[in-house]
Design an enzyme around this catalytic site. Structure first.
Site, short mmCIF file in Angstrom:
data_model
loop_
_atom_site.label_atom_id
_atom_site.label_comp_id
_atom_site.label_asym_id
_atom_site.label_seq_id
_atom_site.Cartn_x
_atom_site.Cartn_y
_atom_site.Cartn_z
N GLY A 15 -1.06 -1.94 -1.10
CA GLY A 15 -2.36 -1.76 -0.46
C GLY A 15 -2.63 -2.84 0.59
N GLU A 34 -0.34 -14.06 0.13
CA GLU A 34 0.30 -13.52 -1.07
C GLU A 34 0.66 -14.65 -2.03
OE1 GLU A 34 1.13 -10.60 -2.64
OE2 GLU A 34 2.12 -11.91 -4.10
N GLN A 35 0.34 -14.45 -3.31
CA GLN A 35 0.60 -15.52 -4.28
C GLN A 35 2.09 -15.72 -4.58
OE1 GLN A 35 -1.23 -14.56 -8.05
NE2 GLN A 35 0.17 -12.89 -8.47
N HIS A 47 6.69 7.59 -5.99
CA HIS A 47 6.52 8.84 -5.24
C HIS A 47 5.63 8.53 -4.04
CE1 HIS A 47 7.17 11.73 -8.79
NE2 HIS A 47 7.13 10.54 -9.35
N ARG A 108 10.85 1.41 -4.99
CA ARG A 108 9.62 0.69 -4.67
C ARG A 108 9.89 -0.58 -3.84
NH1 ARG A 108 4.45 0.31 -7.65
NH2 ARG A 108 3.53 -1.58 -6.83
N LEU A 130 -4.99 -17.26 -4.17
CA LEU A 130 -6.42 -17.50 -4.01
C LEU A 130 -7.03 -17.91 -5.35
CD1 LEU A 130 -8.86 -16.92 -1.88
CD2 LEU A 130 -9.35 -15.06 -3.47
N TYR A 215 13.46 10.77 -11.31
CA TYR A 215 13.72 11.16 -9.92
C TYR A 215 14.71 10.21 -9.26
CZ TYR A 215 9.77 7.84 -9.21
OH TYR A 215 8.92 6.76 -9.23
N ASP A 294 -5.79 -1.38 -6.67
CA ASP A 294 -5.91 -1.70 -8.09
C ASP A 294 -6.99 -2.75 -8.36
OD1 ASP A 294 -3.92 0.06 -8.69
OD2 ASP A 294 -2.60 -1.38 -9.70
N ALA A 307 -0.67 3.68 -6.04
CA ALA A 307 -0.42 3.01 -4.76
C ALA A 307 -0.93 3.88 -3.62
CB ALA A 307 1.07 2.74 -4.59
N ALA A 308 -0.81 5.19 -3.80
CA ALA A 308 -1.32 6.11 -2.78
C ALA A 308 -2.81 5.88 -2.55
CB ALA A 308 -1.08 7.55 -3.24
P1 FAD Z 1 -0.51 -4.54 -6.27
O1 FAD Z 1 0.62 -3.69 -5.87
O2 FAD Z 1 -0.60 -5.00 -7.68
O3 FAD Z 1 -0.51 -5.79 -5.31
C1 FAD Z 1 -1.35 -6.90 -5.50
C2 FAD Z 1 -0.72 -8.09 -4.79
O4 FAD Z 1 -1.64 -9.16 -4.80
C3 FAD Z 1 0.54 -8.58 -5.49
O5 FAD Z 1 1.56 -8.77 -4.54
C4 FAD Z 1 0.09 -9.90 -6.13
O6 FAD Z 1 1.14 -10.83 -6.25
C5 FAD Z 1 -0.98 -10.35 -5.16
N1 FAD Z 1 -2.00 -11.23 -5.77
C6 FAD Z 1 -2.61 -11.09 -6.97
N2 FAD Z 1 -3.52 -12.06 -7.17
C7 FAD Z 1 -3.48 -12.84 -6.06
C8 FAD Z 1 -4.20 -14.01 -5.67
N3 FAD Z 1 -5.13 -14.57 -6.47
N4 FAD Z 1 -3.93 -14.57 -4.46
C9 FAD Z 1 -2.98 -14.02 -3.63
N5 FAD Z 1 -2.27 -12.91 -3.96
C10 FAD Z 1 -2.53 -12.32 -5.16
N6 FAD Z 1 1.67 4.53 -7.66
C11 FAD Z 1 2.05 5.53 -6.83
O7 FAD Z 1 1.36 5.80 -5.81
N7 FAD Z 1 3.18 6.26 -7.10
C12 FAD Z 1 3.97 6.00 -8.19
O8 FAD Z 1 5.00 6.67 -8.37
C13 FAD Z 1 3.58 4.94 -9.09
N8 FAD Z 1 4.30 4.64 -10.20
C14 FAD Z 1 3.89 3.63 -11.03
C15 FAD Z 1 4.60 3.34 -12.21
C16 FAD Z 1 4.19 2.32 -13.09
C17 FAD Z 1 4.94 2.07 -14.38
C18 FAD Z 1 3.05 1.54 -12.76
C19 FAD Z 1 2.58 0.42 -13.68
C20 FAD Z 1 2.33 1.82 -11.59
C21 FAD Z 1 2.73 2.87 -10.74
N9 FAD Z 1 2.00 3.20 -9.59
C22 FAD Z 1 2.39 4.21 -8.76
C23 FAD Z 1 0.75 2.48 -9.30
C24 FAD Z 1 0.94 1.40 -8.31
O9 FAD Z 1 1.99 0.55 -8.68
C25 FAD Z 1 -0.33 0.57 -8.12
O10 FAD Z 1 -1.46 1.38 -8.16
C26 FAD Z 1 -0.23 -0.14 -6.78
O11 FAD Z 1 0.81 -1.07 -6.79
C27 FAD Z 1 -1.54 -0.83 -6.42
O12 FAD Z 1 -1.39 -1.49 -5.18
P2 FAD Z 1 -2.27 -2.75 -4.84
O13 FAD Z 1 -1.81 -3.22 -3.51
O14 FAD Z 1 -3.71 -2.44 -5.05
O15 FAD Z 1 -1.90 -3.83 -5.97
#
Ligand code: FAD
Length: 382
Positions: A15, A34-35, A47, A108, A130, A215, A294, A307-308
């Protein structure tokens, strides 16, 4: 001179990377923090539905992803024990014609690396965790774990399920452990040649309380991947994942179809992850802080849309800033929330229920969505 506000994105996950890329493309001076000290290619697949591929088109990496990914013709759902088909959801050419982009499955780590490469590398900072934000002055002041401080006009919390920014807005509250875990393993397709079985490009094997989604994660179909959903009452490991084993997998999928047993037999290493959720948040933004992905709507991954949703959020947030004008960021943030809350909450609920594509259904409301074209709803007057 650029009079757009300076923006800090916290987190370079999927995201945050999407938000950073789209903001920089739109001319916002944007820094991404990024941490992690670096990213590695963890064994997992993902996917990317047509709804996300439209955002990838805008970022400029659709063709690379199409070349990199596997293009399943269908999503099959099958009875885990008998193998009987429960649904056959057409993807492939059907998706391109009807939903406006491809449906692909990829590694991924490969996706993430490609997305991060689209960021301005001079404004991407690793090892920056942060710990606090102070909004009392003209600018938001961010403090990082290494003791450094940085300033920005606006701060986007793309910092995942344990978001520090969410905590700042809503107070400290751990996410909810759903009672389910996911096992994840990548298998060399070479090993599968020993079996006289059909290993389909995208198939979910189901029984009453558990499943295994399988897959390919590369276009050359050399790497096959499974991710499960299995009930486990408690998670007391205190880490984001632990090692699992072939024995544990055999136990969890006892009685399942020979194809699933073959996958377990070919497993070299497998990890186990707790599946975490939150109820829909009452607040997505306040003053100059705003959340996405998330950080504001973590969900069980059973629709493969977590992630979508984070990536769609990023695109909608940038669209709203552009539409309203970033000087009026509070109106832009509320327009963003208004246009994301319902969809993200619905996807959270269906993911929680784990009913998606279990039987034949029309997935157009998810796959057909175009975040750049969907008519915007105005926020209700308060
Ligand atoms: P994240 O990907 O968690 O990224 C957060 C980032 O912030 C990380 O890099 C972290 O290190 C960083 N961070 C955290 N705290 C701090 C801080 N204090 N300071 C600086 N940086 C920080 N989604 C799909 O769309 N398709 C799929 O097929 C799919 N399969 C999945 C399978 C599993 C088993 C799981 C658990 C999840 C799956 N997901 C899938 C969901 C998806 O992984 C998450 O919804 C998605 O990664 C969320 O993206 P995000 O950028 O919000 O958070």
């Amino acid at each position: 001179m650029n009079n757009k506000p300076t923006i800090a994105v916290i987190g370079a996950g999927l995201g945050g990377a999407a938000a950073g890329a789209l903001l920089q493309q739109a001319g916002y001076p944007t820094k991404v923090y990024e941490q992690a000290p670096a990213f590695s290619r963890l064994g997992a697949g993902i996917h990317l539905g047509p709804n996300v591929m439209k955002v990838m088109r805008r970022i400029g990496i659709e063709d690379q992803l199409n070349a990199m990914g596997s293009h399943p013709d269908h999503w099959f759902s099958r009875n885990g024990m008998t193998g009987e088909y429960q649904s056959r959801i057409p993807l492939g050419e059907f998706a391109r014609e009807n939903y406006g982009a491809s449906y692909i499955t990829v590694h991924r780590g490969d996706l993430h690396e490609l997305m991060v490469s689209t960021l301005d590398q001079d404004n991407l900072f690793f090892d920056k965790r942060l710990v606090d934000v102070d909004e009392t002055g003209e600018k938001v002041v961010m403090t990082f774990a290494d003791g450094s401080t940085e300033e920005a006009d606006l701060v986007i919390g793309a910092d995942g399920v344990n978001s520090r920014l969410r905590e700042k807005l809503l107070g400290s509250e751990a996410p909810i452990y759903s009672g389910w875990v996911a096992h994840r393993a990548i298998i060399s397709a070479e090993k599968l040649k020993a079996y006289d079985l059909d290993f389909e490009a995208c198939v979910k094997w189901w029984s009453e309380d558990r499943h295994m989604m399988v897959y390919f994660v590369t276009g050359d179909e050399k790497e096959y991947y499974y991710v499960t959903g299995v009930p486990e009452p408690d998670w007391n490991h205190g880490t984001s994942f632990v090692d699992s084993s072939r024995e544990e997998m055999r136990e969890a999928f006892k009685g399942y179809h020979p194809t699933v047993q073959a996958l377990i037999d070919c497993t070299e290493s497998v990890t186990k992850w707790p599946l975490l959720e939150r109820n829909p948040l009452p607040l997505w933004h306040e003053n100059r802080l705003v959340l996405l992905g998330d950080a504001c709507h973590p969900m069980k991954p059973h629709m493969a849309q977590g992630a979508a949703m984070a990536i769609e959020d990023a695109a909608m947030l940038v669209r709203c800033l552009e539409q309203v004008g970033a000087d009026d960021y509070q109106t832009a943030f509320e327009l963003y929330r208004t246009n994301r809350f319902e969809r993200a909450s619905r996807v959270q609920q269906v993911s929680h229920d784990n009913t998606w594509l279990r039987a034949d259904e029309d997935p157009a409301w998810v796959f057909g969505y175009d975040v750049f074209e969907v008519p915007l709803k105005e926020p209700e007057a308060s």
